[in-house]
Design a protein around this motif. Sequence first.
Motif, mmCIF file in Angstrom:
data_model
loop_
_atom_site.group_PDB
_atom_site.id
_atom_site.type_symbol
_atom_site.label_atom_id
_atom_site.label_comp_id
_atom_site.label_asym_id
_atom_site.label_seq_id
_atom_site.Cartn_x
_atom_site.Cartn_y
_atom_site.Cartn_z
ATOM 1 N N ILE A 160 0.701 -1.125 0.080
ATOM 2 C CA ILE A 160 -0.009 0.018 0.130
ATOM 3 C C ILE A 160 0.730 1.241 0.098
ATOM 4 O O ILE A 160 0.588 2.451 -0.581
ATOM 5 N N LYS A 161 2.030 1.147 0.723
ATOM 6 C CA LYS A 161 2.823 2.267 0.736
ATOM 7 C C LYS A 161 3.409 2.625 -0.873
ATOM 8 O O LYS A 161 3.153 3.851 -1.026
ATOM 9 N N VAL A 184 0.532 4.271 -2.481
ATOM 10 C CA VAL A 184 0.299 5.416 -2.191
ATOM 11 C C VAL A 184 1.326 6.595 -2.720
ATOM 12 O O VAL A 184 0.745 7.590 -3.172
ATOM 13 N N LYS A 185 2.282 6.216 -2.734
ATOM 14 C CA LYS A 185 3.723 7.039 -3.366
ATOM 15 C C LYS A 185 3.008 7.115 -5.115
ATOM 16 O O LYS A 185 3.313 8.330 -5.756
ATOM 17 N N TYR A 191 0.304 6.848 -6.486
ATOM 18 C CA TYR A 191 -0.789 7.888 -6.514
ATOM 19 C C TYR A 191 -0.399 9.189 -6.489
ATOM 20 O O TYR A 191 -0.655 10.047 -7.087
ATOM 21 N N ASP A 192 0.372 9.692 -5.239
ATOM 22 C CA ASP A 192 0.935 10.744 -5.233
ATOM 23 C C ASP A 192 1.720 11.397 -6.297
ATOM 24 O O ASP A 192 1.506 12.537 -6.641
ATOM 25 N N ALA A 240 -6.584 -0.194 -4.023
ATOM 26 C CA ALA A 240 -8.278 0.458 -3.996
ATOM 27 C C ALA A 240 -8.674 0.420 -2.504
ATOM 28 O O ALA A 240 -9.610 0.194 -2.166
ATOM 29 N N ASN A 241 -7.560 0.471 -1.426
ATOM 30 C CA ASN A 241 -7.865 0.220 -0.045
ATOM 31 C C ASN A 241 -8.962 1.257 0.554
ATOM 32 O O ASN A 241 -8.846 2.717 0.008
ATOM 33 N N ARG A 297 -10.183 2.449 2.976
ATOM 34 C CA ARG A 297 -10.012 3.369 4.167
ATOM 35 C C ARG A 297 -9.002 4.411 3.989
ATOM 36 O O ARG A 297 -9.082 5.682 4.334
ATOM 37 N N VAL A 298 -7.835 3.938 3.168
ATOM 38 C CA VAL A 298 -6.822 4.974 3.229
ATOM 39 C C VAL A 298 -6.595 5.652 1.676
ATOM 40 O O VAL A 298 -6.749 6.820 1.432
ATOM 41 N N THR A 312 -8.635 9.459 -0.058
ATOM 42 C CA THR A 312 -7.727 10.409 -0.646
ATOM 43 C C THR A 312 -7.745 10.518 -2.193
ATOM 44 O O THR A 312 -7.472 11.950 -2.435
ATOM 45 N N ILE A 313 -7.833 9.688 -2.914
ATOM 46 C CA ILE A 313 -7.559 9.725 -4.278
ATOM 47 C C ILE A 313 -8.820 10.292 -4.647
ATOM 48 O O ILE A 313 -8.912 11.293 -5.510
ATOM 49 N N LYS A 356 -8.424 14.042 -3.869
ATOM 50 C CA LYS A 356 -7.716 14.633 -4.524
ATOM 51 C C LYS A 356 -7.738 14.882 -6.076
ATOM 52 O O LYS A 356 -7.714 15.819 -6.823
ATOM 53 N N LYS A 378 -10.316 17.881 -6.028
ATOM 54 C CA LYS A 378 -9.519 19.030 -6.143
ATOM 55 C C LYS A 378 -8.925 19.073 -7.583
ATOM 56 O O LYS A 378 -8.717 20.363 -8.000
#
Lengths: 518, 300
Positions: free
Chosen positions: B171-172, B175-176, B178-179, B201-202, B204-205, B209-210, B213, B216
């Motif tokens: 997941i880490k 996330v990176k 995705y970031d 596609a977690n 909770r996390v 956020t996806i 963002k 936005k």
Amino acid sequence: MPFNLSIFNSNISIKSQVISFMVIAISLMTLIIGFVTTAGVNQQYRQLMLDNAFQITEGLAKQVVFSLLSGSEQNAQDAMNQVIGFQSVSAAQLQLEDQSIFLTIGEFPNNNSNTQLTVVEQTRITFETPQYWLIKTPVKVLPDTNSSEASEFDLAIDSQEEQIIGYAEVVYSKEYLKEAQTQVGLLISIVGITSVVLLGIVLRFGLLKLLKPFGALADTMQKAKATGEHVLAEAQGAKEIKNMASAYNSMMMVLDQQDHDLKQHRDQLEKEVDIRTAELVDARDAALNASRHKSEFMANMSHELRTPIQSIIGYGELVTEELELEANFDLIEDMDKISKNSQRLLILINSLLDLAKIESGKIEVNKTDVSLESILVNLSDTITPLAQINENQFAIEKNNTVARIFTDKEKLEQVLLNLLSNACKFTKNGQITLTIYNDNSYLHFEIKDTGIGLSPEQQSYIFDEFRQVDSGQARKFSGTGLGLAISKRFVELMDGAIKVQSELEQGATFTVSLPIDN
Amino acid sequence: MQWYTNYSLHFFLLLSISINAYAEKVTVVYPDVKAPYDVIFQQINSGIETSLEGEIIHLKLPSKFDAKKIAQSIKTEKVIALGRRGMRIAKQIYKEKPVVVGALPIKPNGISGVSLMANPAVLFDSLHELAPDVTTVTVIYSPASAWIIKEAQIKAEEKGLSLIHIAVNDIKTAVKAYDDIFNGKDLSKMAIWLPLDPVTANERVVVPTILEKAWKNKMVVFSSKPAHAKRGALFSALPDNELLGQQLANLINSVNYKSRPSIVKTLDSIKLAVNLRTAAHLGFDYDSKERSHFSLTFPN
């Protein structure tokens, strides 16, 4: 151990005592309630703030999961700013899984490096000072969880596990907690004090009203005590006070009745006393009359008796002289007996005459300037032969500083002769001493013998008329029984006093005291 | 309208297969669940029934059961297993008799079945319909979803889309990745595809956020998971349960348990759940005709 408090002082009114006691009790109760409430509210407030702090920290931890995973500080900035925006949060810090600092915002305390390395599994306080709490919570990646029904459509749910990816720490200030606690304490104190004051006022007014009848009853009692009147109290107020007033009134009425009875009894007694007094006055007057008549009769009778006795004595002496000339000595002896008994009868009559005169007030005191020496010479001449009859020694001791006295010489000599002859009569083989001494005012004649003496009972009546020590002795020791009575009357007529001191078989001491100048 | 055409074609194809099917007994094992989830299985069963001529034995599985004992009790030659509980039965018997699994996001792993993962071609068609400006689709996937990527790549090319696919293991990394996407420059013509992947596609996390963002950055996000449309994705795929049942019925007839590899098919027939608020935010406005094809719209 006696329970003694100044508020239970008997000098303080019951109203003040009750108010004091109630105010103290309420104050104590308010203090305890205030203390407990304050402690409870403070504890609750502390717990609420702590819960809030926990929620803020956990909220931060949830918000920064993505940021920690992405490693982007920028992503975490918004969440951190939001947290630092809370009034009580002074600083926040994010740590990575290895507890290295990821992002810090605010002035994070650096004196707790050890706590910074604390590994926590759930939210908890890792460091606490009087100023703040340091709260730490793990930042977790949680597995997707659905309801048991929805999970039927997920395949890999079992393989997902919770994973700690870092830590969020928040410094939560206690400033507002302290402020709130102070406010709560202050509020409770104000409420407590106000309650006590209001209760005190209510109690005061209530008790004043309640105890007013009690005070009125006390005033009534006080008035009754001060004036001695049987004032009735007004029965009003509480039941107990009414009962007290009623009981007091009953007591007053009983006292009234008793007073009334006493007055009646007193009046009756006074009447009886008046009657008895009048009777006694009559009786006294009758007795005085009778006594005066008796004395007059005795004086007359004595005078009438003395005249024939003197004639008998005179004619007896003439007969004796005739018989002596005829040398008829047998009859002379008989005549002596007649003469001797006549003399005794004359003495008796003279004594009775003296007594009668005294009682009837006809005797007079003729005071002259008398030489003591002349009296003592006469006494010595008369008493020395009398003393020898019973083989007694007679002595005169002169300790006086005055040589003369202004008094009735005949009566003084008669008194001293009487006392000395009595001493000679009741003493055998003993010592009879006449001692004369004086002080500034009085001349004292002390006649002391070593004779049979007198018991205290005998001493109480020897100065009464016609009383001798006892009839047995009267027979043994001849006498009229009038000598001491006449002596006492004579001394008193001369403004003096006579007293006796004696014990049985220890002799007797008679003292005659006469004023030197009168 | 390409998706509609495909839908019709598939329907007729499945219908013809079912007519030609052998009249063999089939056992359908599925979880005994409460409403509203029970309707899903009822619809799947209904689809199965319309495609199979032989006798169908329905076997409801309680929350706790002995899979081995139940597997032994199944006497039919063919078995259709639905849901996780069905999968437990399938694991017991898939080597002995033909078994197909449905109503699960399965991947090729020895057992044949129809995965809940929508056919990428159908998804791309829907994307084309709902967000015509998108030219690039980015998908980040873990090994669990890797099997679909190759097909997706082919289908994307067919649809004229550029598929950027990034493989991650945890997941880490996801996330990176995705970031990195959001830190990129031109996002206006890019869409993010959320596969049925527990890592990338977690719920909770990653997903919140996806979606946040993407909102936005005005990026299109579409998902293979039905619930994501409600949460803010432009659209998500809803399985057409009845057609899924028919697909399973057809598959059971073609499965040979002795042959390897197993056959895992993607979901050919889907319905669309569309978030109209997200669409409006992105500047899309659908007319009533288009809206009539949406099975679900949010906010409703």
